[in-house]
Design a protein around this motif. Structure first.
Motif, PDB file in Angstrom:
ATOM      1  N   TYR A  70      45.059  39.313  13.952  1.00  0.00           N
ATOM      2  CA  TYR A  70      43.913  38.862  14.735  1.00  0.00           C
ATOM      3  C   TYR A  70      44.319  38.456  16.143  1.00  0.00           C
ATOM      4  O   TYR A  70      43.645  38.794  17.107  1.00  0.00           O
ATOM      5  N   TYR A  71      45.454  37.749  16.248  1.00  0.00           N
ATOM      6  CA  TYR A  71      45.855  37.247  17.571  1.00  0.00           C
ATOM      7  C   TYR A  71      46.729  38.227  18.329  1.00  0.00           C
ATOM      8  O   TYR A  71      46.631  38.342  19.532  1.00  0.00           O
ATOM      9  N   VAL A  72      47.596  38.894  17.613  1.00  0.00           N
ATOM     10  CA  VAL A  72      48.597  39.707  18.289  1.00  0.00           C
ATOM     11  C   VAL A  72      48.066  41.079  18.690  1.00  0.00           C
ATOM     12  O   VAL A  72      48.348  41.571  19.776  1.00  0.00           O
ATOM     13  N   LEU A  73      47.293  41.712  17.789  1.00  0.00           N
ATOM     14  CA  LEU A  73      46.838  43.082  18.068  1.00  0.00           C
ATOM     15  C   LEU A  73      46.114  43.240  19.411  1.00  0.00           C
ATOM     16  O   LEU A  73      46.460  44.119  20.197  1.00  0.00           O
ATOM     17  N   PRO A  74      45.099  42.397  19.685  1.00  0.00           N
ATOM     18  CA  PRO A  74      44.389  42.594  20.960  1.00  0.00           C
ATOM     19  C   PRO A  74      45.312  42.419  22.165  1.00  0.00           C
ATOM     20  O   PRO A  74      45.252  43.180  23.119  1.00  0.00           O
ATOM     21  N   LEU A  75      46.206  41.436  22.097  1.00  0.00           N
ATOM     22  CA  LEU A  75      47.116  41.193  23.215  1.00  0.00           C
ATOM     23  C   LEU A  75      48.138  42.316  23.332  1.00  0.00           C
ATOM     24  O   LEU A  75      48.503  42.728  24.415  1.00  0.00           O
ATOM     25  N   THR A 107      40.109  44.480  12.348  1.00  0.00           N
ATOM     26  CA  THR A 107      41.366  43.742  12.236  1.00  0.00           C
ATOM     27  C   THR A 107      41.729  43.519  10.776  1.00  0.00           C
ATOM     28  O   THR A 107      42.870  43.716  10.356  1.00  0.00           O
ATOM     29  N   ALA A 108      40.714  43.096  10.007  1.00  0.00           N
ATOM     30  CA  ALA A 108      40.942  42.857   8.581  1.00  0.00           C
ATOM     31  C   ALA A 108      41.405  44.138   7.900  1.00  0.00           C
ATOM     32  O   ALA A 108      42.336  44.131   7.084  1.00  0.00           O
ATOM     33  N   LEU A 109      40.756  45.247   8.250  1.00  0.00           N
ATOM     34  CA  LEU A 109      41.110  46.532   7.654  1.00  0.00           C
ATOM     35  C   LEU A 109      42.557  46.897   7.966  1.00  0.00           C
ATOM     36  O   LEU A 109      43.289  47.384   7.099  1.00  0.00           O
ATOM     37  N   VAL A 110      42.966  46.656   9.208  1.00  0.00           N
ATOM     38  CA  VAL A 110      44.343  46.962   9.598  1.00  0.00           C
ATOM     39  C   VAL A 110      45.323  46.118   8.796  1.00  0.00           C
ATOM     40  O   VAL A 110      46.282  46.630   8.207  1.00  0.00           O
ATOM     41  N   ALA A 111      45.057  44.797   8.755  1.00  0.00           N
ATOM     42  CA  ALA A 111      45.979  43.898   8.053  1.00  0.00           C
ATOM     43  C   ALA A 111      46.055  44.239   6.572  1.00  0.00           C
ATOM     44  O   ALA A 111      47.138  44.405   6.006  1.00  0.00           O
ATOM     45  N   LEU A 112      44.897  44.349   5.932  1.00  0.00           N
ATOM     46  CA  LEU A 112      44.875  44.667   4.501  1.00  0.00           C
ATOM     47  C   LEU A 112      45.461  46.058   4.247  1.00  0.00           C
ATOM     48  O   LEU A 112      46.222  46.260   3.300  1.00  0.00           O
ATOM     49  N   GLY A 113      45.090  47.007   5.119  1.00  0.00           N
ATOM     50  CA  GLY A 113      45.543  48.378   4.928  1.00  0.00           C
ATOM     51  C   GLY A 113      47.056  48.487   4.974  1.00  0.00           C
ATOM     52  O   GLY A 113      47.674  49.137   4.129  1.00  0.00           O
ATOM     53  N   LEU A 114      47.679  47.840   5.960  1.00  0.00           N
ATOM     54  CA  LEU A 114      49.136  47.882   6.058  1.00  0.00           C
ATOM     55  C   LEU A 114      49.770  47.238   4.840  1.00  0.00           C
ATOM     56  O   LEU A 114      50.701  47.778   4.235  1.00  0.00           O
TER      57      LEU A 114
END
Lengths: 219, 221, 255
Positions: free
Chosen positions: A75-80, A91-98
């Motif tokens: 949530y914090y790192v990806l956009p930056l 974001t949730a999909l990315v985190a859960l997916g990985l």
């Protein structure tokens, strides 16, 4: 104790929508994480050292991190890091997916490796290429072995979707907590949330158990 | 993008306290759930039918409901039912123990069931009572097979303590969040958090892997 | 080059020149030289671990060789097993553990080579498969899965599967070692019929009766080398090498 269970009925619509999103998130994550897992497994089993190392490292990384931390970090790192703003859902999909891809990668790897070497040798002896041997002989057999484990992973994923509530994704847990803070009916709403998860999770867990009995390989 | 780790260096004591709580909560959870789960597991295998039915229901329910939900319910709803105040740490411990004990119970059941039925028959044929058969023949064999799975319980417990941040238990993740909010340096804080958790968990999962390999041959009769 | 006393006029199919294979520190093949002629049945015998199966697996590239050459029809085979795909299509292999594909019926197993490798249309592949199952006496088991077949039946299906590729050479790696005594006979009969039809066969076996009766040439292995080779009459009735005699008497071979 003064309980007003009507608050649950009054907010049934919102709870239903939250449940929908929970299910959607689970399905979407698995849709990404199954091919992701197969890819990671094939990379790990390929002869190529860099691919194998990358796949193994990714798996080790996610095995050793709490999922909630991965969610916050995404949530914090990806956009930056990428300079793009993602919606909480993505974001949730990315985190859960990985996370689930890493676990599936290990599942598929173990499943493929559990197929006797003689099977691929027999396929090669017929003149099949390595890829043909994998496609026609090894993977179909591995799929049967992998199914019960995937089912268990699915059940865990379903429960883990509750964690993305912390980044304001409107799934069931988030919705219920929101209703609680609006209505102050803590016991009723939280109990309703638990019961809804139970009603959805219990049959899934039992199905996974059945799959384990039917297809599981005992040691 | 420049990285500035100074807030972390500045507040290392704050974070270390959080880490201590993470490890403490995890250790206590493991201890309590081993005892509770062990008892539940044994009762589930050898108890009277009505006990078994109840316990199976308990175990399956804990497997069906997310950890987050159990934590939140225990902290916010249970005090309403009991009328007693429950500090976050103890709410966290109760919730995590209730959940983890269910997994321990399943491990115990699987371990006991993996011992060949012939072993029990042979023990009884020698004239042992049921209790003696379980204690002297079944359990020693079962426990060896359970050991690697118990190792993974530790790993799960450490990871689950992070979820306790949701009910404001001041463990490491919660403290990281606080620091990130205060310092406006979330990348540095969360990167550090990932490194810290990885360093703690990697040896645990590694040991469990090795234990599985070493003890695998004992799992085969 | 004359390596053998029992020369035939048939052309050489396989030639092994000083073949070496090492597994770590264990020497599996310490310089093996021999020839296989067209339509010959060559049986490899010897104690376990003497290198017989290793030689077979090096022949179709399942193992790479560390020294020497293997020559098929005048062409030297690549050492590392790569590029062996085309070569493997010309050789059929039958494994000790049958290695039928459990998720396919007997018919599908036999058709798997022609279908996947030769890319024959499904009907043609299945017709070929059905004919071969008929040939090994299992036409009625076409739709059965390997789990429902006895060991002997599975091995016969495995032979049919290898034959479906119409190979020039058939390699048999202890084909009956994993079978119950009752079913050994049905497999050996199929192999005997195959030999009588003129198939070139290289057979690793412990079935001395079979070797005595069906083989044209017998090769005796011990610890990675050939200690004796010759016609069955020599090997079984009047071996020249003491170790051969010892090995055979150890097996209870009364001659």
């Amino acid at each position: 104790m003064n309980l007003h269970w009507s608050v649950v009925w009054d907010n049934a619509g919102a709870l239903a929508r939250g449940t929908e999103l929970t299910v959607l998130l689970t399905v979407a994550t698995m849709a990404l994480a199954v091919p992701g897992g197969i890819l990671l497994a094939l990379m790990r089993l390929s002869g190529s050292r860099p691919f194998a190392w990358f796949s193994a490292s990714l798996t080790e990384l996610f095995r050793n991190l709490p999922l909630l931390l991965v969610i916050y970090a995404s949530y914090y790192v990806l956009p930056l890091a990428l300079g793009v703003a993602f919606s909480p859902f993505v974001t949730a999909l990315v985190a859960l997916g990985l996370n689930v891809s890493a676990y599936n990668g290990e599942t598929f790897r173990a499943g493929i490796a559990s197929i006797r070497k003689g099977q691929s040798e027999a396929a090669l002896a017929l003149g099949m290429s390595g890829w043909q041997a994998m496609r026609v002989v090894v993977l179909p057999q591995a799929a049967r072995r992998v199914l019960p484990v995937l089912a268990s992973t699915w059940v865990s994923l379903f429960k883990d979707t509750s964690l993305v509530s912390v980044i304001s994704v409107g799934e069931l847990a988030y919705t219920a907590m929101l209703i609680r803070s609006r209505t102050f009916r803590v016991l009723e709403v939280l109990t309703a949330m638990a019961v809804i998860y139970w009603f959805l999770g219990y049959p899934q867990a039992k199905l996974a158990d059945w799959l384990n009995r039917r297809f599981g390989v005992s040691e | 993008m420049s990285l500035d780790f100074s807030p972390l260096l500045h507040s290392w004591r704050f974070l270390l306290g959080g880490l201590g709580l993470t490890l403490g909560l995890a250790a206590l959870t493991v201890l309590c759930s081993l005892m509770l789960g062990g008892a539940i597991g044994l009762a589930r295998c050898y108890g009277p039918t009505w006990v078994r039915v109840l316990l199976v229901f308990y175990i399956d329910s804990m497997r069906s409901v997310p950890v987050l939900v159990v934590l939140v319910w225990t902290y916010f709803a249970l005090p309403i039912v009991t009328g007693a105040v429950l500090p976050p740490f103890w709410a966290g411990l109760i919730a995590l123990t209730a959940q983890t004990a269910a997994y321990v119970a399943e491990i115990v059941r699987a371990g006991i069931e993996s011992v060949r039925p012939g072993q029990a028959r042979a023990a009884l044929a020698l004239g042992m009572s049921r209790v003696q058969a379980v204690r002297q023949v079944i359990l020693p064999q079962a426990i060896v097979r359970m050991l690697p799975a118990f190792g993974s319980i530790l790993s799960i417990a450490i990871k689950d303590t992070a979820i306790a941040s949701v009910i404001a238990v001041p463990e490491y993740l919660d403290r990281s969040q606080t620091l990130a909010g205060q310092s406006f340096r979330p990348i540095e804080v969360y990167l550090t958090a990932m490194v810290v958790y990885f360093i703690i968990l990697f040896p645990v999962t590694r040991t469990v892997d090795i234990a599985y390999v070493r003890l695998a041959h004992l799992g085969r009769s | 080059m004359n390596m053998r006393d029992d020369e035939t006029d048939a052309p050489k199919v396989l030639t092994y020149l000083d073949v070496r294979k090492i597994f770590g520190s264990f020497v599996a093949l310490a310089g093996v030289s021999m020839e296989v002629h067209k339509t010959e049945v060559v049986c490899l015998i010897g104690p376990s671990g003497s290198g017989k199966s290793t030689l077979l697996r090096c022949t179709n590239g399942l193992e790479s060789i560390d020294g020497g050459e293997i020559i098929l029809d005048g062409h030297t085979l690549p050492r590392d097993g790569r590029g062996m795909r085309a070569v493997r299509q010309r050789m059929g292999m039958v494994f000790q553990n049958f290695e039928l594909f459990p998720h396919m019926t007997a018919l599908a197993n036999v058709a798997s080579g022609p279908l996947t490798v030769l890319r024959l249309p499904r009907r043609e592949a299945e017709e070929r498969a059905a004919a071969l199952l008929e040939k090994v006496g299992l036409a009625d088991k076409a739709k059965s899965y390997p789990a429902n077949l006895s060991g002997g039946q599975q091995q016969r299906v495995a032979i049919a599967r290898a034959l479906a590729m119409q190979p020039e050479v058939m390699l048999f790696d202890e084909p009956t070692s994993a079978l119950d005594p009752e079913t050994i006979g049905e497999v050996l009969n199929v192999m005997k019929a195959l030999a009588e039809e003129g198939m070139t066969m290289l057979v690793v076996t412990h079935e001395m009766n079979f070797a005595r009766r069906v083989a044209n040439h017998v090769v005796v292995f011990e610890r990675g080398t050939i200690i004796e080779q010759g016609p069955p009459t020599q090997i079984f009735d009047a071996p020249l090498v003491v170790r051969t005699r010892e090995f055979l008497s150890h097996l209870g071979w009364a001659g």
